[in-house]
Design a protein around this motif. Structure first.
Motif, PDB file in Angstrom:
ATOM      1  N   VAL A 164       0.983  -1.314   0.005  1.00  0.00           N
ATOM      2  CA  VAL A 164      -0.059  -0.108  -0.105  1.00  0.00           C
ATOM      3  C   VAL A 164       0.974   1.133  -0.033  1.00  0.00           C
ATOM      4  O   VAL A 164       1.878   1.421   0.953  1.00  0.00           O
ATOM      5  N   VAL A 165       0.729   1.954  -1.146  1.00  0.00           N
ATOM      6  CA  VAL A 165       1.741   3.323  -1.436  1.00  0.00           C
ATOM      7  C   VAL A 165       1.044   4.406  -1.220  1.00  0.00           C
ATOM      8  O   VAL A 165       0.109   4.651  -1.950  1.00  0.00           O
ATOM      9  N   GLU A 166       1.469   5.187  -0.656  1.00  0.00           N
ATOM     10  CA  GLU A 166       1.069   6.873  -0.874  1.00  0.00           C
ATOM     11  C   GLU A 166       1.752   7.845  -1.581  1.00  0.00           C
ATOM     12  O   GLU A 166       2.944   7.914  -1.588  1.00  0.00           O
ATOM     13  N   LEU A 167       1.370   7.838  -3.080  1.00  0.00           N
ATOM     14  CA  LEU A 167       1.915   8.440  -3.931  1.00  0.00           C
ATOM     15  C   LEU A 167       1.788  10.183  -3.490  1.00  0.00           C
ATOM     16  O   LEU A 167       0.709  10.631  -3.443  1.00  0.00           O
ATOM     17  N   PRO A 168       2.754  10.690  -3.554  1.00  0.00           N
ATOM     18  CA  PRO A 168       2.742  12.137  -3.157  1.00  0.00           C
ATOM     19  C   PRO A 168       2.100  13.293  -4.323  1.00  0.00           C
ATOM     20  O   PRO A 168       2.209  12.827  -5.336  1.00  0.00           O
ATOM     21  N   PRO A 169       1.514  14.337  -3.850  1.00  0.00           N
ATOM     22  CA  PRO A 169       1.035  15.206  -4.912  1.00  0.00           C
ATOM     23  C   PRO A 169       2.055  15.611  -5.759  1.00  0.00           C
ATOM     24  O   PRO A 169       3.164  15.686  -5.487  1.00  0.00           O
ATOM     25  N   VAL A 170       1.620  15.890  -7.037  1.00  0.00           N
ATOM     26  CA  VAL A 170       2.602  16.570  -8.175  1.00  0.00           C
ATOM     27  C   VAL A 170       2.056  17.047  -9.035  1.00  0.00           C
ATOM     28  O   VAL A 170       0.886  16.920  -9.564  1.00  0.00           O
ATOM     29  N   ASP A 171       2.662  18.186  -9.840  1.00  0.00           N
ATOM     30  CA  ASP A 171       2.390  19.033 -10.819  1.00  0.00           C
ATOM     31  C   ASP A 171       3.036  18.472 -11.907  1.00  0.00           C
ATOM     32  O   ASP A 171       4.339  18.181 -11.917  1.00  0.00           O
ATOM     33  N   LEU A 172       2.169  18.256 -12.980  1.00  0.00           N
ATOM     34  CA  LEU A 172       2.836  17.590 -14.132  1.00  0.00           C
ATOM     35  C   LEU A 172       2.524  18.289 -15.487  1.00  0.00           C
ATOM     36  O   LEU A 172       1.302  18.899 -15.514  1.00  0.00           O
ATOM     37  N   ALA A 173       3.212  18.232 -16.433  1.00  0.00           N
ATOM     38  CA  ALA A 173       3.010  18.576 -17.774  1.00  0.00           C
ATOM     39  C   ALA A 173       2.684  17.218 -18.591  1.00  0.00           C
ATOM     40  O   ALA A 173       3.408  16.358 -18.645  1.00  0.00           O
ATOM     41  N   VAL A 174       1.198  17.193 -18.862  1.00  0.00           N
ATOM     42  CA  VAL A 174       0.891  15.868 -19.528  1.00  0.00           C
ATOM     43  C   VAL A 174       0.548  15.809 -20.894  1.00  0.00           C
ATOM     44  O   VAL A 174      -0.096  16.929 -21.459  1.00  0.00           O
ATOM     45  N   ALA A 175       1.268  14.665 -21.715  1.00  0.00           N
ATOM     46  CA  ALA A 175       0.882  14.548 -22.970  1.00  0.00           C
ATOM     47  C   ALA A 175       0.434  13.053 -23.309  1.00  0.00           C
ATOM     48  O   ALA A 175       1.085  12.219 -22.522  1.00  0.00           O
ATOM     49  N   VAL A 176      -0.366  12.993 -24.259  1.00  0.00           N
ATOM     50  CA  VAL A 176      -0.646  11.542 -24.679  1.00  0.00           C
ATOM     51  C   VAL A 176      -0.034  11.045 -25.773  1.00  0.00           C
ATOM     52  O   VAL A 176       0.098  11.849 -26.941  1.00  0.00           O
ATOM     53  N   HIS A 177       0.445   9.852 -25.553  1.00  0.00           N
ATOM     54  CA  HIS A 177       1.103   9.291 -26.608  1.00  0.00           C
ATOM     55  C   HIS A 177       0.115   8.162 -27.572  1.00  0.00           C
ATOM     56  O   HIS A 177      -0.318   7.260 -26.495  1.00  0.00           O
ATOM     57  N   SER A 178      -0.134   8.404 -28.421  1.00  0.00           N
ATOM     58  CA  SER A 178      -1.177   7.306 -29.266  1.00  0.00           C
ATOM     59  C   SER A 178      -0.386   6.442 -29.914  1.00  0.00           C
ATOM     60  O   SER A 178       0.492   6.495 -30.836  1.00  0.00           O
ATOM     61  N   GLY A 179      -0.816   4.964 -29.976  1.00  0.00           N
ATOM     62  CA  GLY A 179      -0.281   3.732 -30.635  1.00  0.00           C
ATOM     63  C   GLY A 179       0.723   3.103 -29.677  1.00  0.00           C
ATOM     64  O   GLY A 179       0.671   3.221 -28.442  1.00  0.00           O
ATOM     65  N   GLY A 180       1.312   2.024 -30.595  1.00  0.00           N
ATOM     66  CA  GLY A 180       2.350   1.313 -29.906  1.00  0.00           C
ATOM     67  C   GLY A 180       3.633   2.050 -29.299  1.00  0.00           C
ATOM     68  O   GLY A 180       3.704   3.279 -29.544  1.00  0.00           O
ATOM     69  N   HIS A 181       4.318   1.344 -28.657  1.00  0.00           N
ATOM     70  CA  HIS A 181       5.455   2.095 -27.782  1.00  0.00           C
ATOM     71  C   HIS A 181       6.666   2.102 -28.364  1.00  0.00           C
ATOM     72  O   HIS A 181       7.647   2.612 -27.959  1.00  0.00           O
ATOM     73  N   ASP A 182       6.840   1.806 -29.660  1.00  0.00           N
ATOM     74  CA  ASP A 182       7.807   1.617 -30.673  1.00  0.00           C
ATOM     75  C   ASP A 182       8.472   3.105 -30.459  1.00  0.00           C
ATOM     76  O   ASP A 182       9.726   3.345 -30.658  1.00  0.00           O
ATOM     77  N   ASP A 183       7.721   4.113 -30.676  1.00  0.00           N
ATOM     78  CA  ASP A 183       8.032   5.230 -30.831  1.00  0.00           C
ATOM     79  C   ASP A 183       7.698   6.383 -29.851  1.00  0.00           C
ATOM     80  O   ASP A 183       7.622   7.604 -29.878  1.00  0.00           O
ATOM     81  N   ILE A 184       7.343   5.805 -28.646  1.00  0.00           N
ATOM     82  CA  ILE A 184       7.230   6.521 -27.466  1.00  0.00           C
ATOM     83  C   ILE A 184       8.177   7.690 -26.878  1.00  0.00           C
ATOM     84  O   ILE A 184       7.911   8.646 -26.141  1.00  0.00           O
ATOM     85  N   ASP A 185       9.557   7.302 -27.535  1.00  0.00           N
ATOM     86  CA  ASP A 185      10.602   8.165 -27.219  1.00  0.00           C
ATOM     87  C   ASP A 185      10.545   9.289 -28.043  1.00  0.00           C
ATOM     88  O   ASP A 185      10.833  10.314 -27.518  1.00  0.00           O
ATOM     89  N   VAL A 186       9.801   9.423 -29.070  1.00  0.00           N
ATOM     90  CA  VAL A 186       9.814  10.767 -29.731  1.00  0.00           C
ATOM     91  C   VAL A 186       8.599  11.701 -28.883  1.00  0.00           C
ATOM     92  O   VAL A 186       8.815  12.846 -29.028  1.00  0.00           O
ATOM     93  N   THR A 187       7.591  11.124 -28.454  1.00  0.00           N
ATOM     94  CA  THR A 187       6.825  11.926 -27.521  1.00  0.00           C
ATOM     95  C   THR A 187       7.530  12.274 -26.268  1.00  0.00           C
ATOM     96  O   THR A 187       7.153  13.494 -25.848  1.00  0.00           O
ATOM     97  N   TYR A 188       8.171  11.783 -25.772  1.00  0.00           N
ATOM     98  CA  TYR A 188       9.015  11.964 -24.702  1.00  0.00           C
ATOM     99  C   TYR A 188       9.829  13.295 -25.090  1.00  0.00           C
ATOM    100  O   TYR A 188       9.894  14.155 -24.304  1.00  0.00           O
ATOM    101  N   GLY A 189      10.513  12.944 -26.176  1.00  0.00           N
ATOM    102  CA  GLY A 189      11.376  14.215 -26.690  1.00  0.00           C
ATOM    103  C   GLY A 189      10.543  15.545 -27.098  1.00  0.00           C
ATOM    104  O   GLY A 189      11.063  16.382 -26.511  1.00  0.00           O
ATOM    105  N   ARG A 190       9.610  15.365 -27.661  1.00  0.00           N
ATOM    106  CA  ARG A 190       8.531  16.455 -27.881  1.00  0.00           C
ATOM    107  C   ARG A 190       7.997  17.294 -26.591  1.00  0.00           C
ATOM    108  O   ARG A 190       7.712  18.414 -26.342  1.00  0.00           O
ATOM    109  N   LEU A 191       7.640  16.220 -25.688  1.00  0.00           N
ATOM    110  CA  LEU A 191       7.042  16.851 -24.442  1.00  0.00           C
ATOM    111  C   LEU A 191       8.496  17.662 -23.750  1.00  0.00           C
ATOM    112  O   LEU A 191       8.076  18.719 -23.095  1.00  0.00           O
ATOM    113  N   GLY A 192       9.588  16.981 -23.547  1.00  0.00           N
ATOM    114  CA  GLY A 192      10.751  17.672 -23.055  1.00  0.00           C
ATOM    115  C   GLY A 192      11.004  19.060 -23.590  1.00  0.00           C
ATOM    116  O   GLY A 192      11.311  20.072 -22.906  1.00  0.00           O
ATOM    117  N   SER A 193      10.708  19.179 -25.140  1.00  0.00           N
ATOM    118  CA  SER A 193      11.065  20.325 -25.584  1.00  0.00           C
ATOM    119  C   SER A 193      10.098  21.506 -25.284  1.00  0.00           C
ATOM    120  O   SER A 193      10.289  22.573 -25.277  1.00  0.00           O
TER     121      SER A 193
END
Length: 272
Positions: A196-225
């Motif tokens: 049983v884990v308590e996840l602390p509150p957090v502020d996030l910038a959230v983006a949705v990656h649609s599709g398979g995970h083969d190119d999820i690194d691209v969404t990561y990179g664009r969100l980072g930018s």
């Protein structure tokens, strides 16, 4: 009495060239059944055809000659294990190649899609989770096992939201780090590896990656930018929420993964 198949006949039957058969003989990989002591002509037995075909296929898969020799010298059960191990390595290489191709095709699009980013404040949550220190190489296998354990412990009626993961930066920067896989449920309880884990509150910038995970690194990179361009600083582990995934649908095109990048504004007033 016929001595056997000439090297030319054997080459035709096995699709191994005469030159290759001579090289394999010199390397003691495929020794002819007999060699005429006067002419030096090589003769092969029909029983050697399967071995030659195995060699041919293994070499097509770029198995080194020394490894081919070890495979042929092994007993049938050990031989099957050795070949199966090499095939698994090839399949892993194919997976990496496919993922790289998918990412590169998306990166090379002249007009990449506009990334929709939401700034979100997530409150503290109490969840059922499995935690561990994991290598990046083993992370997929570890995630699958942890999620299977959570699925077995909590029926669909007990779940209150999609599963998620929280991944330490060290997992990506150093190749090993803390991983937490969790499910929001009505009554979290410990069982086996589940805590049983308590996840602390957090502020996030959230983006949705649609599709398979083969190119999820691209969404990561664009969100980072996007984070850098909007003067937001990064602080804390990455969050992923699996709105739809392999456990929901076998079609990768229908998968949807939320990536949450921890942020805070560098100016007074906090998140807009």
């Amino acid at each position: 009495m016929r001595r056997g198949l000439t090297i030319g006949e054997f080459a035709t039957l096995t699709h191994l060239s005469v030159r290759t058969l001579r090289r394999y003989h010199e390397a003691a990989l495929l020794v002819p059944a007999t060699v005429d002591p006067f002419t030096g002509y090589r003769y092969y037995a029909a029983e050697q055809i399967p071995s030659a075909q195995v060699i041919h296929r293994l070499r097509e898969l770029d198995v080194p000659l020394a490894e081919v020799k070890s495979i042929l010298a092994a007993d049938p059960e050990r031989r099957a294990d050795l070949i199966a191990g090499h095939l698994r390595r090839l399949e892993a290489e194919l997976d990496r190649t496919r993922a790289a191709v998918v990412s590169l095709r998306r990166l090379l699009r002249p007009d990449p899609e506009n990334l929709q980013v939401e700034l979100r404040s997530v409150p503290a949550r109490t969840v059922a989770a499995v935690r561990g220190h994991v290598t990046l190489e083993d992370s997929t296998r570890w995630y699958d096992a942890a999620m299977a354990e959570l699925d077995a412990a909590f029926a669909p009626a007990d779940r209150t939201g999609p599963p998620g993961g929280r991944y330490a930066n060290e997992l990506f920067t150093a190749g090993a780090g803390a991983m937490t896989v969790y499910r929001p449920v009505r009554e979290p309880r410990a069982r086996g590896r589940i805590e049983v884990v308590e996840l602390p509150p957090v502020d996030l910038a959230v983006a949705v990656h649609s599709g398979g995970h083969d190119d999820i690194d691209v969404t990561y990179g664009r969100l980072g930018s996007w984070v850098v361009e909007h003067a937001l600083a990064v602080d804390g582990p990455i969050d992923e929420t699996y709105l739809a995934g392999p456990r929901d649908t076998p079609a990768p095109a229908d998968w949807r993964t939320e990536i949450g990048w921890p942020v805070f504004r560098l100016t007074p007033g906090g998140l807009a």
